[in-house]
Design a protein around this motif. Sequence first.
Motif, PDB file in Angstrom:
ATOM      1  N   GLU A 261       0.679  -1.608   0.552  1.00  0.00           N
ATOM      2  CA  GLU A 261      -0.166  -0.115   0.182  1.00  0.00           C
ATOM      3  C   GLU A 261       1.032   0.915   0.031  1.00  0.00           C
ATOM      4  OE1 GLU A 261      -2.700   0.711   2.996  1.00  0.00           O
ATOM      5  OE2 GLU A 261      -3.536  -1.851   2.742  1.00  0.00           O
ATOM      6  N   ILE A 262       0.561   2.024  -0.636  1.00  0.00           N
ATOM      7  CA  ILE A 262       1.474   3.410  -1.401  1.00  0.00           C
ATOM      8  C   ILE A 262      -0.145   4.976  -0.279  1.00  0.00           C
ATOM      9  CG2 ILE A 262       3.233   4.934  -2.796  1.00  0.00           C
ATOM     10  CD1 ILE A 262       3.384   1.910  -3.965  1.00  0.00           C
ATOM     11  N   CYS A 263       1.050   5.429   0.501  1.00  0.00           N
ATOM     12  CA  CYS A 263      -0.017   6.249  -0.084  1.00  0.00           C
ATOM     13  C   CYS A 263       0.851   7.565   0.548  1.00  0.00           C
ATOM     14  CB  CYS A 263      -0.715   6.547   2.246  1.00  0.00           C
ATOM     15  SG  CYS A 263      -1.414   7.361   2.438  1.00  0.00           S
ATOM     16  N   GLU A 264       0.221   8.577  -0.207  1.00  0.00           N
ATOM     17  CA  GLU A 264       1.192   9.404  -0.887  1.00  0.00           C
ATOM     18  C   GLU A 264       1.113   9.970   0.721  1.00  0.00           C
ATOM     19  OE1 GLU A 264       0.493  10.774  -4.780  1.00  0.00           O
ATOM     20  OE2 GLU A 264       0.958   9.564  -5.446  1.00  0.00           O
ATOM     21  N   GLU A 265      -0.277  10.300   1.359  1.00  0.00           N
ATOM     22  CA  GLU A 265       0.226  11.703   2.384  1.00  0.00           C
ATOM     23  C   GLU A 265      -0.111  10.808   3.426  1.00  0.00           C
ATOM     24  OE1 GLU A 265      -2.956  14.837   1.828  1.00  0.00           O
ATOM     25  OE2 GLU A 265      -1.079  15.852   0.580  1.00  0.00           O
ATOM     26  N   ALA A 266       0.446  10.314   4.292  1.00  0.00           N
ATOM     27  CA  ALA A 266       0.404   9.405   5.939  1.00  0.00           C
ATOM     28  C   ALA A 266      -0.781   9.847   6.303  1.00  0.00           C
ATOM     29  CB  ALA A 266       1.298   9.301   6.424  1.00  0.00           C
TER      30      ALA A 266
ATOM     31  N   VAL B 274       4.979  10.308   3.464  1.00  0.00           N
ATOM     32  CA  VAL B 274       4.661   8.767   2.535  1.00  0.00           C
ATOM     33  C   VAL B 274       4.499   7.522   3.721  1.00  0.00           C
ATOM     34  CG1 VAL B 274       5.287  10.178   0.395  1.00  0.00           C
ATOM     35  CG2 VAL B 274       6.814   8.344   1.565  1.00  0.00           C
ATOM     36  N   LEU B 275       3.124   7.447   3.291  1.00  0.00           N
ATOM     37  CA  LEU B 275       3.943   5.531   4.303  1.00  0.00           C
ATOM     38  C   LEU B 275       3.359   4.524   3.144  1.00  0.00           C
ATOM     39  CD1 LEU B 275       2.918   4.718   6.715  1.00  0.00           C
ATOM     40  CD2 LEU B 275       0.641   5.137   6.361  1.00  0.00           C
ATOM     41  N   LEU B 276       4.606   3.686   2.878  1.00  0.00           N
ATOM     42  CA  LEU B 276       4.233   2.585   2.554  1.00  0.00           C
ATOM     43  C   LEU B 276       3.216   1.018   3.945  1.00  0.00           C
ATOM     44  CD1 LEU B 276       7.603   2.461   0.955  1.00  0.00           C
ATOM     45  CD2 LEU B 276       5.270   2.847  -0.062  1.00  0.00           C
TER      46      LEU B 276
ATOM     47  N   LYS C  33       7.241   4.823   7.237  1.00  0.00           N
ATOM     48  CA  LYS C  33       6.573   6.579   6.554  1.00  0.00           C
ATOM     49  C   LYS C  33       7.925   7.319   6.445  1.00  0.00           C
ATOM     50  CE  LYS C  33       5.187   9.052  10.186  1.00  0.00           C
ATOM     51  NZ  LYS C  33       4.084   9.598  10.607  1.00  0.00           N
ATOM     52  N   SER C  34       8.281   8.128   5.525  1.00  0.00           N
ATOM     53  CA  SER C  34       9.297   9.173   5.124  1.00  0.00           C
ATOM     54  C   SER C  34       8.625   9.976   5.024  1.00  0.00           C
ATOM     55  CB  SER C  34      10.061   8.306   4.813  1.00  0.00           C
ATOM     56  OG  SER C  34      11.565   9.193   4.334  1.00  0.00           O
ATOM     57  N   GLU C  35       9.989  10.875   4.160  1.00  0.00           N
ATOM     58  CA  GLU C  35       8.985  12.258   2.856  1.00  0.00           C
ATOM     59  C   GLU C  35       9.222  12.028   1.860  1.00  0.00           C
ATOM     60  OE1 GLU C  35      12.649  15.615   3.881  1.00  0.00           O
ATOM     61  OE2 GLU C  35      11.912  15.077   6.165  1.00  0.00           O
TER      62      GLU C  35
END
Length: 138
Positions: A23-28, A35-37, A49-51
Amino acid sequence: MGFEEKIVKLLWEEGKFTEELLEICEEAPDDEDFVLLKMKLTDEVISFKSENCFEALEQLRHYLEQKNIQIQCNGAALNVYPSPMALSMGIGRLAYKLHLGRQAKMEDLVDIFNCDEDLKFVTINEQLNHYEDWLKSL
């Protein structure tokens, strides 16, 4: 903003492949600047989570490498690496396919979560070393 699900292949130490949902979330959800993977791995859900996407993918790869698992996606390929500008300006979703002795061009851009079968998938250190070799070759 963007939420996406991708199927990625993992190569396990024993040589078996599995397909896992990433799951790739461009805004956590808890911080829109990150971003959240997220991935379900056997019996646990792991998230990073990272920038930007590339750094989050590196965190995921680091976790997998400790378990001797290799993710099979462009962002884990020997000759794929994002430009510093792409990382600072975007969400780090695109990176360049690098060719020794040649500047990266727009047509060399690939989505780090796609999988071009002709690439060699490597550890984080091998990828970084190749990037440094590429820089020296210019």
